[in-house]
Scaffold this motif. Structure first.
Motif, PDB file in Angstrom:
ATOM      1  N   GLU A  85      88.920  44.472   5.441  1.00  0.00           N
ATOM      2  CA  GLU A  85      88.229  43.182   5.543  1.00  0.00           C
ATOM      3  C   GLU A  85      88.785  42.222   4.509  1.00  0.00           C
ATOM      4  O   GLU A  85      89.143  42.625   3.403  1.00  0.00           O
TER       5      GLU A  85
ATOM      6  N   ALA B 256      81.646  43.782  -2.122  1.00  0.00           N
ATOM      7  CA  ALA B 256      82.743  44.460  -1.429  1.00  0.00           C
ATOM      8  C   ALA B 256      82.383  45.938  -1.277  1.00  0.00           C
ATOM      9  O   ALA B 256      81.903  46.538  -2.234  1.00  0.00           O
ATOM     10  N   PRO B 257      82.598  46.509  -0.091  1.00  0.00           N
ATOM     11  CA  PRO B 257      83.056  45.843   1.124  1.00  0.00           C
ATOM     12  C   PRO B 257      82.018  44.826   1.622  1.00  0.00           C
ATOM     13  O   PRO B 257      80.863  44.854   1.200  1.00  0.00           O
ATOM     14  N   SER B 258      82.427  43.981   2.510  1.00  0.00           N
ATOM     15  CA  SER B 258      81.519  42.989   3.072  1.00  0.00           C
ATOM     16  C   SER B 258      80.400  43.669   3.854  1.00  0.00           C
ATOM     17  O   SER B 258      80.518  44.822   4.278  1.00  0.00           O
TER      18      SER B 258
ATOM     19  N   SER C 162      89.294  46.171   0.870  1.00  0.00           N
ATOM     20  CA  SER C 162      88.751  44.817   0.728  1.00  0.00           C
ATOM     21  C   SER C 162      89.776  43.915   0.062  1.00  0.00           C
ATOM     22  O   SER C 162      90.341  44.275  -0.974  1.00  0.00           O
TER      23      SER C 162
ATOM     24  N   ARG D 281      90.502  39.775  -1.226  1.00  0.00           N
ATOM     25  CA  ARG D 281      89.872  38.501  -1.563  1.00  0.00           C
ATOM     26  C   ARG D 281      90.965  37.494  -1.900  1.00  0.00           C
ATOM     27  O   ARG D 281      91.738  37.709  -2.838  1.00  0.00           O
TER      28      ARG D 281
ATOM     29  N   HIS E 207      88.038  40.965   9.909  1.00  0.00           N
ATOM     30  CA  HIS E 207      87.788  42.403   9.892  1.00  0.00           C
ATOM     31  C   HIS E 207      88.684  43.080  10.922  1.00  0.00           C
ATOM     32  O   HIS E 207      88.780  42.623  12.063  1.00  0.00           O
TER      33      HIS E 207
END
Length: 258
Positions: free
Chosen positions: A147, A156-158, A196, A198, A206
């Motif tokens: 993701e 995190a994770p989302s 994850s 960012r 995803h």
């Protein structure tokens, strides 16, 4: 019927998106909007933003049908508790709750309807169905979940990735989650890799990778604008407004339309 909503976190990215989306709809109106310590005279799409400390008063005076919340776990829990005491439904898009906090929300659902979802994109519901089908059809394949979100996302994770992982685990009873890899890390047959990322202003992406038998399947959802989630949250508010107390999910909204 027009559903009146109260919006929390009004000057945040999702709060703004919800108010903007509501301003373009005939079935929703914003009863009030609040934010922690807004600037004097702050407005979003013509809606005045009032201090969060006025939330109780605004609930009583404006009598909304539902509250839409995209804030943080602690503030969200407080908003929902106050709304529940007033008998007002809550749509919660906040993520990052720990198990105890989510259990507390579920207890509140005994007294007013609460709909909590990690993602209000309709495409994500289709993705979850596809993941469930693929996991069942490809039992021996390796699975990796990745993701990607903007650089300000805290958890995190989302929340969406966690929902995807729950779907995978339901089809793989022996699954074990491995978050990232470092050093000597040979892959175990039962593991589900979780990654994850960012960066920048990425709204949300995803991907579920299934690989085996010299082939691979990639299932991907990419959100290009936060308006996708805002529209879904408002659809949820319209659907939830006249429900009995209980715990609901966005999947219930989508399923009811079929």
């Amino acid at each position: 019927m027009t559903v009146a909503v109260g919006v929390t976190g009004a000057t945040g990215q999702m709060g703004r998106a919800v108010i903007d989306a509501a301003s373009a709809r005939d079935d929703v109106e914003v009863a009030f909007a609040v934010n922690r310590d807004p600037e004097e005279g702050a407005e979003v799409a013509g809606v005045p933003v009032e201090p969060a400390r006025e939330f109780d008063r605004l609930l009583a005076e404006r009598d909304p049908d539902a509250v839409v919340d995209f804030t943080g776990p602690a503030s969200s829990q407080n908003y929902v508790a106050v709304a529940t005491e007033a008998g007002v439904a809550s749509v919660v898009g906040t993520t990052g709750f720990d198990d105890a906090s989510e259990a507390s929300l579920r207890e509140l659902a005994e007294y007013a309807p609460i709909l909590k979802a990690s993602n209000f994109g309709r495409g994500v519901q289709a993705l979850l169905s596809a993941v469930e089908s693929a996991i069942g059809a490809l039992p021996g394949y390796d699975v990796e979940v990745t993701e990607t979100h903007h650089n300000r996302k805290r958890d995190a994770p989302s929340g969406t990735a966690k929902t995807i992982l729950e779907t995978i685990e339901q089809g793989r009873e022996d699954a074990s989650l491995v978050h990232g890899r470092e050093g000597e890390a040979p892959r175990e047959a039962s593991e589900i890799g979780v990654h994850s990322r960012r960066a920048g202003t990425i709204t949300g992406e995803h991907e579920v990778l299934l690989a085996g038998n010299h082939e691979e399947v990639r299932l991907t959802h990419r959100a290009e604008d936060r308006g996708v989630f805002a529209e879904g949250a408002l659809d949820a508010a319209v659907w939830l407004a006249d429900r009995e107390p209980g715990w609901y999910d966005f999947a219930d909204v989508v399923e009811a339309e079929r």
